[in-house]
Write a protein that holds these residues in place. Structure first.
Motif, PDB file in Angstrom:
ATOM      1  N   ARG A   1      14.634  22.531  16.713  1.00 10.82           N
ATOM      2  CA  ARG A   1      15.517  23.033  17.763  1.00 10.82           C
ATOM      3  C   ARG A   1      14.823  22.965  19.119  1.00 10.82           C
ATOM      4  N   ASP A   2      13.505  23.271  19.111  1.00 10.92           N
ATOM      5  CA  ASP A   2      12.739  23.140  20.353  1.00 10.92           C
ATOM      6  C   ASP A   2      12.801  21.709  20.862  1.00 10.92           C
TER       7      ASP A   2
ATOM      8  N   LEU B   1       0.979  15.110  10.004  1.00  6.60           N
ATOM      9  CA  LEU B   1       0.159  16.323  10.051  1.00  6.60           C
ATOM     10  C   LEU B   1       0.995  17.582   9.965  1.00  6.60           C
ATOM     11  N   TYR B   2       2.237  17.469  10.314  1.00  6.84           N
ATOM     12  CA  TYR B   2       3.023  18.680  10.496  1.00  6.84           C
ATOM     13  C   TYR B   2       4.461  18.422  10.099  1.00  6.84           C
ATOM     14  N   TYR B   3       4.965  19.278   9.248  1.00  9.28           N
ATOM     15  CA  TYR B   3       6.384  19.227   8.914  1.00  9.28           C
ATOM     16  C   TYR B   3       7.065  20.330   9.699  1.00  9.28           C
ATOM     17  N   PRO B   4       7.789  19.994  10.753  1.00 10.73           N
ATOM     18  CA  PRO B   4       8.315  21.072  11.587  1.00 10.73           C
ATOM     19  C   PRO B   4       9.390  21.879  10.862  1.00 10.73           C
ATOM     20  N   ASN B   5       9.471  23.136  11.208  1.00  9.60           N
ATOM     21  CA  ASN B   5      10.516  23.981  10.654  1.00  9.60           C
ATOM     22  C   ASN B   5      11.763  23.829  11.529  1.00  9.60           C
ATOM     23  N   PRO B   6      12.893  24.401  11.115  1.00  3.90           N
ATOM     24  CA  PRO B   6      14.127  24.240  11.906  1.00  3.90           C
ATOM     25  C   PRO B   6      13.932  24.663  13.359  1.00  3.90           C
TER      26      PRO B   6
ATOM     27  N   PHE C   1       3.287  22.134  19.100  1.00  4.48           N
ATOM     28  CA  PHE C   1       4.492  21.356  19.329  1.00  4.48           C
ATOM     29  C   PHE C   1       5.509  22.150  20.141  1.00  4.48           C
ATOM     30  N   ASN C   2       5.600  23.417  19.861  1.00  8.01           N
ATOM     31  CA  ASN C   2       6.481  24.292  20.617  1.00  8.01           C
ATOM     32  C   ASN C   2       6.096  24.288  22.094  1.00  8.01           C
ATOM     33  N   LEU C   3       4.793  24.390  22.343  1.00  9.50           N
ATOM     34  CA  LEU C   3       4.290  24.379  23.714  1.00  9.50           C
ATOM     35  C   LEU C   3       4.638  23.058  24.394  1.00  9.50           C
TER      36      LEU C   3
END
Lengths: 416, 610
Positions: free
Chosen positions: B434-435, B425-430, B402-404
């Motif tokens: 922000r990304d 599938l994914y719980y994003p972190n802060p 996701f960052n990419l």
């Protein structure tokens, strides 16, 4: 499809040898046959000229005249193809074919061969209309092999005028048999031509041995490539490098997969070097250990594997798969006899006709018999018990009545 | 009876399962039964899967330990796994059968005791039982394994992801010191009248597993001295231990080649794990690895051993040491992915699960989006997603992906992926959120911010001051159309209420002024005024620019009394801008006499000071 190999061979004083070879389609094409004969008479006349060591312009023009004709006929055939990898040994064996007069019926020979020979099938590409180029390459090769050429010439010299299309071709029966045999193989045309080639070589060899021509025989054998190793091509199917039989050298297998492999190879950043510690032999030790009982270590490892990968089901069906594996679920497709595998071999009459078990140990008439008949009638309608259980049930009564013998005899019941 | 024996019994279900596609809007399947277990954050996900798993384990423990209550067998045909397993010892007398029972129930200390009693009574123990006995002690390092679901959860085996991870981590560190000198395994081994290679194998594998590497090598030397041959597992264990017994890189490699040569001499056929151990050891061989890893890979292929994902993971690790080494050449990864395209994998090595996340790390480091998509394509083939590993590994992988995406991809595509993988599938972190905010900013789709804020709240990141601050600053930075401003204002009020609810979150000056600005832009004078009051309550000082824009808002909405109050507030903050504000208010607004006198006082006061 019958293919008859025909060649017009012309030699010249300056050691030029032009080989025209063409595969001519079925014998039923009359014009093809004509061309065939024509080519042979031509070759004969060329040979004569060779004997005189006289190369004239006329000779060349004749050759030119015939060539397009043969070509035209070949194209007529439609499926006629020129085999790009012309075989040197074919050229060499050719002269002896010319000599060989069908002296011996090759049929038995073919059968022997078919029995003994492993026909190797390769995917050789056929090139069309490369005749001229082909001839020059072959000629170039001949330059480098003067001895072989000499022998060819000498053989031609020996060849008599009687060399005809008939002698050139193998017995039609053999050809038919060969093509029939080849039809069973994946690459029909290839296999057939190889079969025929082998036959001709065999015939040539026989012929040569008959004549006791030791020198020719030596040349013949020296130039023959007999028995290619079949293992070579099986071992590296992906990117094999094949040696073309025309002696041009190594050629890469082309085609889409080949192209991709090349791209990959170009991009492959790993060198092909390896450690060279182990030899790639297949020994059986791996199989042995697989047969052995799993040790605690194996179980521990399996557990570790199952913990590391995500085993969560994603939907109801996957969960049902899991349950099936654990044995909690009826197996699909639903089969209501599951778990009754022991009963599968028991015919239904064993379940239903139980009277035969009353033959022994029970009275023939009277109240006991009557009672037991009722028991048996009940058992025969019971779908929940196995036959074994039913028998046990009956024998329990048998024992019971025997134990109560005294009481029964007091009551005037006969138990015999 | 009946059906084709070639079809396995799951075939029908597998076919059906392949028709079901993942629903990105649904909760993970394991939580669908219970509406209470609806995880919205990764913490909840962990908690719920833990509770589910521990509930199961507890039930199993109870059933197994109280078999007398679970004797009814309804199932026809009988289902063994639904019945209580026997976990208690039944055979009490001193016999080999009793020893075997203790071994099969994995009661280490009871088995050792029984073994000693057998020896004392002079009963011979068969070689097979001895092997199993040694295996048991060595696998569990002479300690009783905790029974599954047992109340003491100190280092239980069963259970959930987090625990698993800890166990795995512990294997490397804590357990290293638990193989005691002359423990029961060594003692029994020394007492054996004759020792075959299986006995040595058990000892060596146990020693390597529990971290006494040099001892394992001594044991191996002893084995060689007795003219015995080792099996492939022993070699695998020793190879993996090689980097721990040698200091220099070249010495390590020499030891490994020596072992491999011995394997070859003893005609021991290497397997996948052998080469994976070699490559794993090569990761610790520094500069040597780059030339030797490809050779090892080629050796594998020459032997017809198909590499697993762990193999490639080790190769990647050799070539891409760390993220800090600058732009990397991605040829190797490219090459590997081309080779693996469309392959279906099964887990063959516990390290297999690290491949995808490290491959994605390389893509992220080199900012190669194409390659990232290729990696993800491989994940989506067949059941390969299972090799993403546990939920922790999986979140690492998706986090990187996701960052990419946020960094390199157009925002529309990012949002499509966002909808697809978050939160199913994914719980994003802060940091992940922000990304996303930055991606929105780059492609000027800031109008989506209120929707993102809702997700931030759902994901439980509304208490992260930094993230919320960034969101507010993005909203307040530029002026937008009235409609967008209105939605921003609503969102800002929502943010404010999130702050209000928590004592742990402290207002910062920028956040306060951003919200106030947003209120002013949406003509919410009253709410903006309340924000200004908050400044006072939080002991923060508003900026001059904010005061000025507030005054302009008062003017445009015709609220002279508010302007007067503003100047009074400004004076209370002792802002140097007070006289300026008073002057502007006097000049621009229609005021009553009373208001005028108040304002002139402020203006005059300032002049006096000067």
């Amino acid at each position: 499809m019958y293919r008859i190999l025909s060649r017009a061979v012309c030699t010249a004083r300056n050691h030029h040898l032009c080989v025209y070879e063409c595969y001519v389609l079925p014998v039923k094409y009359d014009d093809v046959l004509r061309a065939f004969t024509g080519a042979n008479t031509l070759s004969t006349c060329i040979i004569r000229q060779c004997e005189k060591k006289d190369v004239s312009d006329q000779n060349e023009t004749t050759t030119k005249d015939v060539k397009p004709e043969v070509e035209a006929k070949a194209n007529d055939g439609g499926e006629t193809q020129q085999q790009g990898d012309g075989k040197v040994e074919q050229v060499l064996s050719k002269p002896s074919q010319v000599k060989s007069d069908g002296a011996k019926s090759g049929k038995e020979g073919l059968l022997d061969l078919l029995g003994a020979m492993k026909v190797e099938v390769t995917n050789k590409r056929k090139l069309k209309n490369l005749k001229t180029k082909q001839s020059f390459e072959t000629s170039a090769q001949y330059k480098s092999k003067p001895a072989a050429m000499e022998s060819t010439i000498s053989m031609f010299q020996k060849a008599t005028v009687q060399a005809s299309a008939k002698s050139d071709a193998l017995d039609p029966d053999i050809v038919a048999a060969a093509s029939a045999a080849a039809a069973t193989l994946p690459n029909q045309s290839q296999a057939e031509s190889e079969l025929l080639k082998q036959l001709r070589q065999r015939k040539a060899l026989t012929e040569a041995q008959k004549k006791g021509d030791i020198n020719n025989l030596g040349d013949l054998i020296a130039d023959m490539k007999v028995g290619k190793k079949p293992a070579r091509q099986n071992a590296w199917p992906a990117d094999q490098i094949r040696f073309d039989d025309d002696g041009q050298g190594y050629t890469h297998d082309r085609g889409i997969t080949g192209e991709l492999a090349n791209i990959r190879k170009r991009r492959n950043v790993f060198p092909t070097k390896r450690l060279n510690i182990f030899s790639p032999t297949t020994d059986q030790q791996g199989g042995e250990s697989a047969l052995a009982k799993p040790t605690l270590w194996d179980m521990d490892f399996a557990n570790e594997l199952s913990l590391s990968a995500n085993q969560m089901p994603r939907n109801g069906f996957e969960e049902m798969i899991q349950w099936t594996k654990e044995g909690k679920l009826w197996q699909y497709p639903i089969n209501n006899e599951i778990g009754l595998e022991d009963e599968a071999s028991v015919p239904f009459h064993e379940h239903v006709f139980l009277e035969k078990h009353l033959e022994e140990g029970f009275p023939r008439q009277g109240p006991v018999r009557h009672f037991m008949e009722l028991v048996v009638a009940g058992l025969s309608r019971n779908p929940y018990l196995t036959v074994q259980q039913k028998k046990e049930h009956i024998s329990w009564f048998r024992d019971y009545f025997h134990q109560k013998k005294d009481v029964l005899s007091e009551a005037d019941v006969d138990l015999s | 009876m009946g059906f084709s024996p070639h079809r396995n019994r799951e075939a029908v279900l597998e076919a059906l399962a392949s028709t079901v596609h993942r629903d990105p809007t649904a909760y993970p399947y394991q939580f669908q039964d219970d509406s209470y277990l609806s995880p919205r954050t990764s913490a909840e996900f962990k908690l719920f899967s833990l509770s589910q798993e521990s509930g199961r384990a507890a039930a199993k423990y109870f059933v197994n330990n109280n078999p007398k209550f679970f004797t009814k067998d309804f199932a026809e045909p009988h289902i063994p796994c639904l019945m209580p397993e026997s976990v208690a010892l039944r055979l009490e007398e001193v016999s080999e059968a009793a020893l075997r029972e203790r071994i099969s129930l994995r009661k280490v200390s009871a088995a050792v005791e029984m073994y000693d009693q057998l020896l004392q009574s002079g009963t011979p123990v068969s070689m097979e039982t001895t092997h199993e006995m040694l295996d048991l002690i060595c696998v569990y390092c002479d300690r009783d394994p905790v029974q599954e679901g047992a109340p003491i959860l100190e280092d239980g085996e069963g259970g959930d992801d987090t625990k698993r991870r800890k166990v795995r981590g512990r294997r490397g560190t804590d357990l290293k010191f638990s193989w005691k000198e002359n423990n029961n395994a060594e003692r029994i081994f020394q007492q054996l009248p004759e020792r075959d290679s299986r006995c040595y194998s058990a000892l060596i594998r146990g020693m390597v597993k529990h971290g006494v590497f040099s001892k394992a090598f001594n044991m191996y030397t002893e084995l060689l001295n007795h003219r015995l041959t080792a099996d492939v597992h022993v070699f695998n264990a020793l190879i993996s231990a090689a980097p721990d017994v040698r200091e220099k890189f070249s010495e390590r490699w020499d030891l490994i080649t020596e072992l491999l040569n011995q394997m070859s001499q003893q005609k021991v056929r290497p397997n996948l794990l052998t080469f994976n151990s070699v490559l794993k050891a090569l990761r610790r061989c520094g500069f040597l690895a780059k030339s030797l890893a490809p050779q090892t890979l080629n050796e594998m292929k020459a032997l017809g051993i198909a590499p697993s994902l762990a193999t490639y993971d080790h190769v990647l690790a050799v070539f891409y040491k760390s993220a800090s080494s600058g732009p990397n050449n991605t040829d190797i990864l490219q090459d590997i992915l081309t080779e693996l395209e469309g392959t279906r994998f099964t887990c063959q090595d516990p390290d297999d699960v690290f491949f995808f996340s490290s491959a994605m790390r390389i893509c992220l480091d080199s900012k190669d989006l194409e390659l990232g998509y290729k990696v993800h394509q491989l994940v989506e083939v067949g059941e390969n997603w299972r090799l993403l590993g546990d939920s922790y590994q999986q979140s690492i992988y998706y986090g990187r992906f996701f960052n990419l995406l946020c960094m390199m991809e157009h925002v529309d595509v990012v949002l499509r992926w966002y909808a697809r993988i978050i939160p199913s599938l994914y719980y994003p972190n802060p940091q992940g959120m922000r990304d996303l905010l930055q991606a929105l900013d780059t492609d000027s789709r800031l109008d989506l911010l209120p929707a993102i804020w809702k997700d931030i709240k759902t994901l439980g990141h509304d208490n992260k001051v930094d993230l919320v601050g960034e969101l507010l600053s993005l909203m307040a930075r530029d002026e937008h159309s009235a409609e967008v401003q209105e939605s921003f204002a609503q969102c800002a009020l929502d943010v404010k209420s999130a702050f209000d609810g928590r004592s742990s979150m402290e207002w910062t000056t920028p956040s306060l002024s951003h919200i106030t600005t947003l209120m002013l832009r949406a003509n919410k004078l009253q709410q903006a005024w309340e924000m200004l009051q908050l400044f006072k309550a939080q002991n923060r000082v508003p900026s001059e620019a904010l005061m000025n824009s507030f005054l302009s808002a008062c003017q445009s909405s015709g609220a002279p009394h508010r302007a007067v109050e503003l100047v009074q507030l400004s004076a209370a903050f002792c802002l140097p801008a007070t006289p300026g504000l008073a002057k502007r208010a006097l000049a621009e607004l229609e005021l009553t006499e009373e208001q005028r006198s108040i304002l002139s006082e402020f203006e005059a006061a300032a002049e006096e000071e000067q």
